[in-house]
Design a protein around this motif. Structure first.
Motif, PDB file in Angstrom:
ATOM      1  N   HIS A 145       0.820  -1.216   0.000  1.00 56.94           N
ATOM      2  CA  HIS A 145       0.000   0.000   0.000  1.00 56.94           C
ATOM      3  C   HIS A 145       0.851   1.261   0.000  1.00 56.94           C
ATOM      4  CE1 HIS A 145      -4.028  -1.745   0.338  1.00 56.94           C
ATOM      5  NE2 HIS A 145      -3.406  -2.732   0.960  1.00 56.94           N
ATOM      6  N   LEU A 146       1.991   1.230   0.686  1.00 54.85           N
ATOM      7  CA  LEU A 146       2.835   2.418   0.721  1.00 54.85           C
ATOM      8  C   LEU A 146       3.402   2.747  -0.645  1.00 54.85           C
ATOM      9  CD1 LEU A 146       4.659   1.876   4.121  1.00 54.85           C
ATOM     10  CD2 LEU A 146       3.110   3.761   3.544  1.00 54.85           C
ATOM     11  N   ALA A 147       3.560   1.753  -1.501  1.00 54.45           N
ATOM     12  CA  ALA A 147       4.026   2.038  -2.867  1.00 54.45           C
ATOM     13  C   ALA A 147       3.063   2.992  -3.564  1.00 54.45           C
ATOM     14  CB  ALA A 147       4.157   0.733  -3.655  1.00 54.45           C
ATOM     15  N   HIS A 148       1.765   2.790  -3.372  1.00 49.73           N
ATOM     16  CA  HIS A 148       0.768   3.678  -3.981  1.00 49.73           C
ATOM     17  C   HIS A 148       0.726   5.020  -3.258  1.00 49.73           C
ATOM     18  CE1 HIS A 148      -0.621   0.326  -6.384  1.00 49.73           C
ATOM     19  NE2 HIS A 148      -0.779  -0.406  -5.289  1.00 49.73           N
ATOM     20  N   VAL A 149       0.856   5.000  -1.934  1.00 52.11           N
ATOM     21  CA  VAL A 149       0.865   6.236  -1.156  1.00 52.11           C
ATOM     22  C   VAL A 149       2.030   7.120  -1.585  1.00 52.11           C
ATOM     23  CG1 VAL A 149       1.218   7.194   1.167  1.00 52.11           C
ATOM     24  CG2 VAL A 149      -0.332   5.241   0.832  1.00 52.11           C
ATOM     25  N   VAL A 150       3.202   6.532  -1.784  1.00 50.97           N
ATOM     26  CA  VAL A 150       4.382   7.299  -2.183  1.00 50.97           C
ATOM     27  C   VAL A 150       4.187   7.931  -3.555  1.00 50.97           C
ATOM     28  CG1 VAL A 150       6.814   7.099  -2.847  1.00 50.97           C
ATOM     29  CG2 VAL A 150       6.005   6.051  -0.723  1.00 50.97           C
ATOM     30  N   LEU A 168       1.222  14.813   2.978  1.00 48.30           N
ATOM     31  CA  LEU A 168       1.237  13.674   3.900  1.00 48.30           C
ATOM     32  C   LEU A 168      -0.149  13.073   4.064  1.00 48.30           C
ATOM     33  CD1 LEU A 168       2.630  11.942   6.178  1.00 48.30           C
ATOM     34  CD2 LEU A 168       1.960  13.786   7.758  1.00 48.30           C
ATOM     35  N   VAL A 169      -1.132  13.930   4.250  1.00 42.05           N
ATOM     36  CA  VAL A 169      -2.475  13.485   4.642  1.00 42.05           C
ATOM     37  C   VAL A 169      -3.252  12.880   3.475  1.00 42.05           C
ATOM     38  CG1 VAL A 169      -4.727  14.285   5.471  1.00 42.05           C
ATOM     39  CG2 VAL A 169      -2.623  15.062   6.591  1.00 42.05           C
ATOM     40  N   MET A 170      -3.306  13.573   2.355  1.00 42.86           N
ATOM     41  CA  MET A 170      -4.215  13.166   1.286  1.00 42.86           C
ATOM     42  C   MET A 170      -3.874  11.821   0.641  1.00 42.86           C
ATOM     43  SD  MET A 170      -6.567  15.246   1.488  1.00 42.86           S
ATOM     44  CE  MET A 170      -6.997  16.895   2.041  1.00 42.86           C
ATOM     45  N   PRO A 171      -2.588  11.513   0.401  1.00 42.00           N
ATOM     46  CA  PRO A 171      -2.297  10.183  -0.161  1.00 42.00           C
ATOM     47  C   PRO A 171      -2.719   9.040   0.747  1.00 42.00           C
ATOM     48  CG  PRO A 171      -0.440  11.660  -0.489  1.00 42.00           C
ATOM     49  CD  PRO A 171      -1.373  12.350   0.457  1.00 42.00           C
ATOM     50  N   LEU A 172      -2.653   9.253   2.055  1.00 40.39           N
ATOM     51  CA  LEU A 172      -3.097   8.230   2.995  1.00 40.39           C
ATOM     52  C   LEU A 172      -4.619   8.182   3.085  1.00 40.39           C
ATOM     53  CD1 LEU A 172      -0.380   8.745   5.738  1.00 40.39           C
ATOM     54  CD2 LEU A 172      -0.776   6.637   4.447  1.00 40.39           C
ATOM     55  N   CYS A 173      -5.266   9.333   3.026  1.00 46.18           N
ATOM     56  CA  CYS A 173      -6.731   9.364   3.057  1.00 46.18           C
ATOM     57  C   CYS A 173      -7.325   8.608   1.871  1.00 46.18           C
ATOM     58  CB  CYS A 173      -7.238  10.807   3.052  1.00 46.18           C
ATOM     59  SG  CYS A 173      -7.107  11.644   4.646  1.00 46.18           S
ATOM     60  N   ALA A 174      -6.631   8.613   0.746  1.00 45.67           N
ATOM     61  CA  ALA A 174      -7.124   7.904  -0.436  1.00 45.67           C
ATOM     62  C   ALA A 174      -7.282   6.409  -0.170  1.00 45.67           C
ATOM     63  CB  ALA A 174      -6.192   8.140  -1.622  1.00 45.67           C
ATOM     64  N   GLU A 175      -6.528   5.880   0.803  1.00 46.18           N
ATOM     65  CA  GLU A 175      -6.630   4.461   1.122  1.00 46.18           C
ATOM     66  C   GLU A 175      -7.968   4.107   1.776  1.00 46.18           C
ATOM     67  OE1 GLU A 175      -4.394   1.835   0.498  1.00 46.18           O
ATOM     68  OE2 GLU A 175      -3.591   3.372  -0.851  1.00 46.18           O
ATOM     69  N   GLU A 224      -5.478   8.464  13.526  1.00 48.21           N
ATOM     70  CA  GLU A 224      -6.783   9.004  13.156  1.00 48.21           C
ATOM     71  C   GLU A 224      -7.363   8.277  11.944  1.00 48.21           C
ATOM     72  OE1 GLU A 224      -8.930  11.692  14.494  1.00 48.21           O
ATOM     73  OE2 GLU A 224      -7.786  10.659  16.059  1.00 48.21           O
ATOM     74  N   LEU A 225      -6.534   7.956  10.981  1.00 46.03           N
ATOM     75  CA  LEU A 225      -7.024   7.240   9.805  1.00 46.03           C
ATOM     76  C   LEU A 225      -7.391   5.800  10.152  1.00 46.03           C
ATOM     77  CD1 LEU A 225      -4.743   8.673   7.018  1.00 46.03           C
ATOM     78  CD2 LEU A 225      -7.236   8.676   7.015  1.00 46.03           C
ATOM     79  N   GLY A 226      -6.650   5.178  11.065  1.00 51.43           N
ATOM     80  CA  GLY A 226      -7.024   3.845  11.517  1.00 51.43           C
ATOM     81  C   GLY A 226      -8.383   3.847  12.191  1.00 51.43           C
ATOM     82  N   ARG A 227      -8.619   4.869  12.994  1.00 49.09           N
ATOM     83  CA  ARG A 227      -9.933   5.001  13.643  1.00 49.09           C
ATOM     84  C   ARG A 227     -11.023   5.227  12.604  1.00 49.09           C
ATOM     85  NH1 ARG A 227     -13.021   9.111  14.631  1.00 49.09           N
ATOM     86  NH2 ARG A 227     -11.426  10.611  13.965  1.00 49.09           N
ATOM     87  N   ARG A 228     -10.751   6.074  11.637  1.00 45.88           N
ATOM     88  CA  ARG A 228     -11.731   6.357  10.583  1.00 45.88           C
ATOM     89  C   ARG A 228     -12.045   5.097   9.775  1.00 45.88           C
ATOM     90  NH1 ARG A 228     -15.322  10.589   9.620  1.00 45.88           N
ATOM     91  NH2 ARG A 228     -15.726  10.793   7.399  1.00 45.88           N
ATOM     92  N   ALA A 229     -11.008   4.320   9.489  1.00 47.97           N
ATOM     93  CA  ALA A 229     -11.177   3.116   8.665  1.00 47.97           C
ATOM     94  C   ALA A 229     -12.010   2.054   9.359  1.00 47.97           C
ATOM     95  CB  ALA A 229      -9.804   2.552   8.301  1.00 47.97           C
ATOM     96  N   ARG A 230     -12.076   2.107  10.681  1.00 45.76           N
ATOM     97  CA  ARG A 230     -12.887   1.128  11.417  1.00 45.76           C
ATOM     98  C   ARG A 230     -14.373   1.466  11.419  1.00 45.76           C
ATOM     99  NH1 ARG A 230      -8.300   1.262  14.757  1.00 45.76           N
ATOM    100  NH2 ARG A 230      -9.240   2.834  16.107  1.00 45.76           N
TER     101      ARG A 230
END
Length: 208
Positions: free
Chosen positions: A40-45, A83-90, A160-166
């Motif tokens: 997943h980090l390959a896509h985030v990067v 930092l935030v938006m590429p991770l939020c896309a996940e 925060e994203l882990g919490r959101r993903a749950r």
């Protein structure tokens, strides 16, 4: 992923009949987690690189000579978006994106990590090194150094994203969530040290 979960339990949850399948492919529990993170980090990067390239070519930054506080704040928000938006896309990635975010949140929130080459925490934080270097000019010397504000910001984003993903689908206002997350990270990075914190740092320096 539960802290004490075994490869056998993961294998069962994955519906694998071959009890040694995961060990054969990944070697260990950490090997499996590392494979998930790397995938997943390959896509985030890739997403982050595009945003950071745009940030740098746009002339933003704390040392860019822009002058006004408004321009500096705009530059900081654009950088934090990198930092935030590429991770939020996940959150919307059908290929296990929400699960990746939950695993990453647990990895980054462990208290016993050492940033050693090949460790899970290094695998998670290492891809954000360029972002951290670009963020440094916005931070005070203590915030950039001894207080590790950049790592605190990364950990906050992942947790925060882990919490959101749950959260159960359908989620409401992911765009609002992402925008506020950018606001909070920008504030975390640039919050001035209180008199108490500065005093405690001086006390520690005297005792070292």
């Amino acid at each position: 992923m539960k802290e004490g979960i075994s490869l056998r339990e993961i294998n069962t949850a994955a519906g694998q009949r071959n009890s040694t399948a995961l060990q054969y492919h990944f070697g260990s529990r950490d090997g499996l987690v590392r494979a998930v993170l790397d995938h997943h980090l390959a896509h985030v990067v890739l997403r982050g690189t595009a945003l950071l390239d745009r940030y740098e070519t746009g002339g933003h930054g704390a040392d860019s000579g822009a002058g006004s506080d408004a321009e500096s704040n705009a530059g900081l928000r654009e950088l934090v978006d990198g930092l935030v938006m590429p991770l939020c896309a996940e959150l919307d990635c059908a290929d296990g994106g929400p699960e990746f975010l939950q695993i990453a949140a647990e990895v980054v929130n462990r208290s016993d990590w050492l940033f050693e080459s090949g460790s899970l925490i290094e695998a998670l934080i290492g891809p954000h090194r360029r972002w951290g270097e670009l963020a440094e000019p916005f931070l005070s010397e203590d915030a950039a150094g001894r207080l590790h504000r950049r790592f605190a910001a990364m950990r906050f984003v992942y947790v925060e994203l882990g919490r959101r993903a749950r959260q159960a689908l359908p989620r409401r206002d992911d765009r609002l969530f992402a925008s506020q997350l950018t606001d909070l990270v920008a504030a975390l990075l640039t919050a001035p040290l209180s008199t108490r914190t500065a005093g405690l740092l001086r006390d520690r320096d005297r005792s070292d």
